[in-house]
Structures are given as structure tokens and as C-alpha cells.
Design a protein around this motif. Structure first.
Motif, mmCIF file in Angstrom:
data_model
loop_
_atom_site.group_PDB
_atom_site.id
_atom_site.type_symbol
_atom_site.label_atom_id
_atom_site.label_comp_id
_atom_site.label_asym_id
_atom_site.label_seq_id
_atom_site.Cartn_x
_atom_site.Cartn_y
_atom_site.Cartn_z
ATOM 1 N N ASP A 338 0.823 -1.212 0.000
ATOM 2 C CA ASP A 338 0.000 0.000 0.000
ATOM 3 C C ASP A 338 0.856 1.261 0.000
ATOM 4 O O ASP A 338 0.469 2.282 -0.577
ATOM 5 C CB ASP A 338 -0.926 -0.003 1.216
ATOM 6 C CG ASP A 338 -1.989 -1.094 1.131
ATOM 7 O OD1 ASP A 338 -2.093 -1.732 0.064
ATOM 8 O OD2 ASP A 338 -2.703 -1.314 2.122
ATOM 9 N N LEU A 339 2.015 1.194 0.638
ATOM 10 C CA LEU A 339 2.910 2.348 0.653
ATOM 11 C C LEU A 339 3.572 2.563 -0.704
ATOM 12 O O LEU A 339 3.523 3.670 -1.271
ATOM 13 C CB LEU A 339 3.984 2.153 1.723
ATOM 14 C CG LEU A 339 3.601 2.497 3.161
ATOM 15 C CD1 LEU A 339 4.667 1.975 4.119
ATOM 16 C CD2 LEU A 339 3.436 3.997 3.334
ATOM 17 N N LEU A 340 4.190 1.534 -1.233
ATOM 18 C CA LEU A 340 4.987 1.682 -2.444
ATOM 19 C C LEU A 340 4.137 1.802 -3.701
ATOM 20 O O LEU A 340 4.406 2.639 -4.562
ATOM 21 C CB LEU A 340 5.942 0.484 -2.582
ATOM 22 C CG LEU A 340 6.969 0.293 -1.458
ATOM 23 C CD1 LEU A 340 7.834 -0.920 -1.753
ATOM 24 C CD2 LEU A 340 7.826 1.534 -1.276
ATOM 25 N N LEU A 341 3.120 0.971 -3.819
ATOM 26 C CA LEU A 341 2.338 0.918 -5.044
ATOM 27 C C LEU A 341 1.207 1.942 -5.063
ATOM 28 O O LEU A 341 0.932 2.565 -6.100
ATOM 29 C CB LEU A 341 1.763 -0.496 -5.223
ATOM 30 C CG LEU A 341 1.306 -0.892 -6.632
ATOM 31 C CD1 LEU A 341 2.459 -0.788 -7.614
ATOM 32 C CD2 LEU A 341 0.763 -2.309 -6.626
ATOM 33 N N LYS A 342 0.564 2.157 -3.926
ATOM 34 C CA LYS A 342 -0.597 3.051 -3.863
ATOM 35 C C LYS A 342 -0.260 4.421 -3.292
ATOM 36 O O LYS A 342 -1.037 5.361 -3.454
ATOM 37 C CB LYS A 342 -1.699 2.398 -3.020
ATOM 38 C CG LYS A 342 -2.184 1.074 -3.587
ATOM 39 C CD LYS A 342 -3.077 0.319 -2.613
ATOM 40 C CE LYS A 342 -4.365 1.021 -2.345
ATOM 41 N NZ LYS A 342 -5.264 0.205 -1.488
ATOM 42 N N GLY A 343 0.874 4.527 -2.601
ATOM 43 C CA GLY A 343 1.244 5.803 -2.032
ATOM 44 C C GLY A 343 0.396 6.207 -0.841
ATOM 45 O O GLY A 343 0.197 7.393 -0.575
ATOM 46 N N ASP A 344 -0.110 5.217 -0.104
ATOM 47 C CA ASP A 344 -0.955 5.510 1.055
ATOM 48 C C ASP A 344 -0.177 6.281 2.119
ATOM 49 O O ASP A 344 1.034 6.116 2.275
ATOM 50 C CB ASP A 344 -1.509 4.220 1.661
ATOM 51 C CG ASP A 344 -2.640 3.639 0.821
ATOM 52 O OD1 ASP A 344 -3.096 4.338 -0.098
ATOM 53 O OD2 ASP A 344 -3.054 2.500 1.070
ATOM 54 N N SER A 345 -0.897 7.096 2.871
ATOM 55 C CA SER A 345 -0.281 7.891 3.928
ATOM 56 C C SER A 345 -0.190 7.080 5.218
ATOM 57 O O SER A 345 -0.718 5.963 5.316
ATOM 58 C CB SER A 345 -1.102 9.156 4.184
ATOM 59 O OG SER A 345 -2.393 8.818 4.678
#
Length: 387
Positions: A338-345
Motif C-alpha cells: 500500500d505504501l509503495l504501489l498506492k502511495g498511502d499515507s
């Protein structure tokens, strides 16, 4: 002096392994999976009709970049043999009077055989064939309408009364490397770090067994030797992790969207949890080989049950709660994706961070206490045996 030199060599080898192995693993996986599309999939065609329409459809199929018409066969048995031998991954059979039935609007069926033993190839074959046949079907209907006197614009409007538009987010090309990168990197880190730490802790357990001294001496070894090696292992993984991200981005087109600080925070929480697991393994295992073998066996069930490949809502009721409470991979691989692919905060993945911290604190306390008690009990047993 000799003993210290052996310890130095042991640490040095672990540092090299923890830094280089994940990088080499990502390069290997990148070379295998970085191609976005699975194209030129070989199929066979059996044209029982041999009409202008069936031959035209075969030409359209051949024009698809995803499919390669590798064989034109003369019987269904020949096609089945090619599928069984793995020479083709799919087959299409045009029945007798196919062209005639198309002209007469009898909705003839075309049989598509797909090798489903490989889901990546199978799904792509179905997708490519569906796209080709839907396009050809629309073109045939427009031609029939135009032949009946309907002007081309009206004929096209009748066919496209309803249109469907899709927008795939985060991984629009459905690339396999983008989809699997986070879990592949997670499992590499888990297996390498866990094996190295458990091995080191078992080695020190045997070393302390020979030190028949006070608990204060044991605590000194833990503080001055074991803890620095754990921190050194964590630092090695962080370095390797950052290099892996750079390699994936620069050479295999992986987009890095999330905050690097939050990403490292999630990694450190995961490493603390893995250290707790290493303490537990070192507590209950005396033989290093047996311990490492069990750790290696955890890779497949860990990935399959972490909720990354198969969604947690589709699992048996309450099963995911057991996974969350007994193994830390869930809190890392999903958060990393979610961090790397979606850029979630940070706020979006907060439940992974909170859960990972609770897991790490609880099991680290349990592991540390268990490991220390085991060391003290071994020392006491040794002293008793000497008496």
C-alpha cells in the motif's frame, strides 16, 4: 583472541549475506517477472468450416499481439495432443457451417480450449480471445446491418448503445512484478534475517552453556555481544532494503509512491517482530540445521496466509485473526504494498503499524524472557551435572 576472531568472521558473513542476498533475489525476480504483458501465447486452430468468415476471424486472431497461432490442425485429437504436450496453451475450434450460420444470424458457437494449469497463461488467453471475438462480433453485426440498408453511423450506434469503460488503478498494466514485488521482498527479508538471527542466538546459547558464571556475566554477554549483532543485522537489512527499492525503480520500472520514512518505520517494526520470533526459535531449538529447516518451511504458508495474495475477507471466518496473532508478515507485506504501489499515507496504514507494534512488543517480551530463562536453566543444569 582466537574466539573473538571467529565471532568477527561469523558477523561479517552474516552482514554480507543480509545485504547482498535480497538484492540478488530482487534482480532475479525482476528479470523473470518485469515484462508487463504475457504475449505471443501459442495456440492451435481447427477450422472445420474453412469459410471466408472463419478465415477472416483467424487473421484477426493472428493480428493480436497477445496470441500466436502456432499450429493449424486437422482434427480435434491433434489439438488435444498439442495441449497435453504443452506445445500450445489454447485452442479454437470453428464448427461446420460456421460462416453460413453467422450470415443467417443463428449465433454459432466457437469452442475455445484453454490450458488452465497455469493461471497466468490461462487468464491471459481468455482475455485476449474475449477481446478479439468481441471486436470481430461487433464488426460482423455492423456489416450485417449495413447490408440491410442501415447507414454506417446508425449501425454503429445500435451496436454501442451501452459502452463499458474500466480504469485499473495503481497497476493499470496488471504487471506481475508490480503486483508481487512487495511480498517477494518481504519474504526474502523474513527468511534471511530470521535464519541469521536464530542461528546467532542458538550459537550464543551454546557459548553461554560453557560459561559457568553468574547471571550478571550472562547479561553482560547479551548486552555487549548479542544486542550489537541484532542491531548490526537490522542495519544490514535496512541498507539492502533501500538498495532493492532503488534497483526495482531504476531497472524494472517500479514506481515508489509512498513516504520513505514511513516505509522504513514499517520495516523496523517488522524486524523487531522477527527478532522476537528468532528468540523463540532459539529458545526451543538446540540444533541449528533443524531450526533453519523449519524457518525455510514457513515461507510458503506465510505468504499464502498473510492476506496479500488471497484476500482476508475470502478466508475462513476468524482464521486471519489467528494469522495476525502468531506471525508478523501480515503487518509488513500488505503495508509495504500500500505504501509503495498506492502511495498511502501514515493514517491509511495506521492499523498495520499499530498491529505490528502490538505484535512486536508482546512477542519480544515473551521471546526475551523465554530465551533468558532457557539460558539460565541450561547453566543451572550444567552446574548440577558437574556436581
Amino acid at each position: 583472541m582466537r574466539e573473538n576472531n571467529n565471532n568477527f568472521n561469523f558477523e561479517k558473513k552474516n552482514v554480507v549475506l543480509l545485504i547482498l542476498a535480497p538484492i540478488l533475489g530482487i534482480i532475479l525476480f525482476g528479470c523473470v517477472y518485469s515484462k508487463v504483458y504475457v504475449e505471443e501465447i501459442p495456440i492451435a486452430i481447427y477450422d472445420m468450416d474453412n469459410s471466408n468468415i472463419s478465415r477472416s476471424m483467424i487473421d484477426n486472431i493472428q493480428d493480436s499481439t497477445g496470441i500466436n497461432v502456432a499450429r493449424i490442425v486437422d482434427s480435434q485429437d491433434e489439438m488435444e495432443e498439442l495441449l497435453l504436450n504443452g506445445e500450445v496453451s489454447g485452442g479454437i475450434i470453428f464448427p461446420d457451417d460456421f460462416g453460413k450460420n453467422v450470415v443467417q444470424k443463428n449465433s454459432p458457437n466457437v469452442l475455445a480450449l484453454v490450458d488452465g494449469s497455469n493461471i497466468v497463461i490461462g487468464n491471459n488467453v481468455v482475455g485476449y480471445l474475449s477481446s478479439v471475438f468481441n471486436t470481430v462480433n461487433a464488426g460482423i453485426q455492423i456489416n450485417i446491418m449495413e447490408g440491410g440498408g442501415i447507414i454506417p453511423y446508425s449501425a454503429q450506434k445500435n451496436i454501442t448503445t451501452l459502452s463499458f469503460v474500466d480504469r485499473i488503478l495503481y497497476n493499470p498494466q496488471m504487471g506481475y512484478f508490480k503486483n508481487m514485488f512487495a511480498v517477494l521482498l518481504s519474504i526474502l527479508i523474513q527468511q534471511l534475517y530470521l535464519s541469521a538471527m536464530a542461528t546467532m542466538l542458538i550459537e550464543y546459547k551454546h557459548k553461554i552453556r560453557e560459561v559457568l558464571d553468574t547471571p550478571k556475566h550472562i547479561r553482560t554477554i547479551i548486552r555487549n555481544e548479542i544486542i550489537p549483532q541484532i542491531l548490526e543485522g537490522m542495519a544490514s537489512i535496512v541498507i539492502s532494503f533501500l538498495v532493492c527499492l532503488l534497483v526495482a525503480h531504476r531497472f524494472f520500472g517500479y514506481q515508489l509512491k509512498g513516504s520513505i520514512r514511513v516505509t522504513i518505520l514499517v520495516l523496523l517494526i517488522f524486524l523487531v517482530s522477527l527478532t522476537a520470533m528468532a528468540l523463540l526459535f532459539a529458545t526451543f531449538f538446540e540444533n541449528i540445521t533443524s531450526c533453519v529447516q523449519v524457518i525455510l518451511l514457513l515461507s510458503v504458508p506465510g505468504v499464502l496466509s498473510s492476506g496479500y495474495i488471497w484476500p482476508e475477507f475470502a478466508m475462513s471466518p476468524h482464521f486471519i485473526n489467528i494469522v495476525k496473532g502468531t506471525w508478523p508478515l501480515y503487518y509488513f507485506d500488505n503495508a509495504l504494498r500500500d505504501l509503495l504501489l498506492k502511495g498511502d499515507s501514515l493514517m491509511v496504514i495506521q492499523h498495520y503499524i499499530t498491529g505490528g507494534i502490538k505484535f512486536g512488543v508482546f512477542w519480544f517480551i515473551v521471546g526475551a524472557i523465554s530465551y533468558y530463562i532457557r539460558i539460565v536453566s541450561i547453566k543451572s543444569d550444567k552446574q548440577y551435572a558437574l556436581k
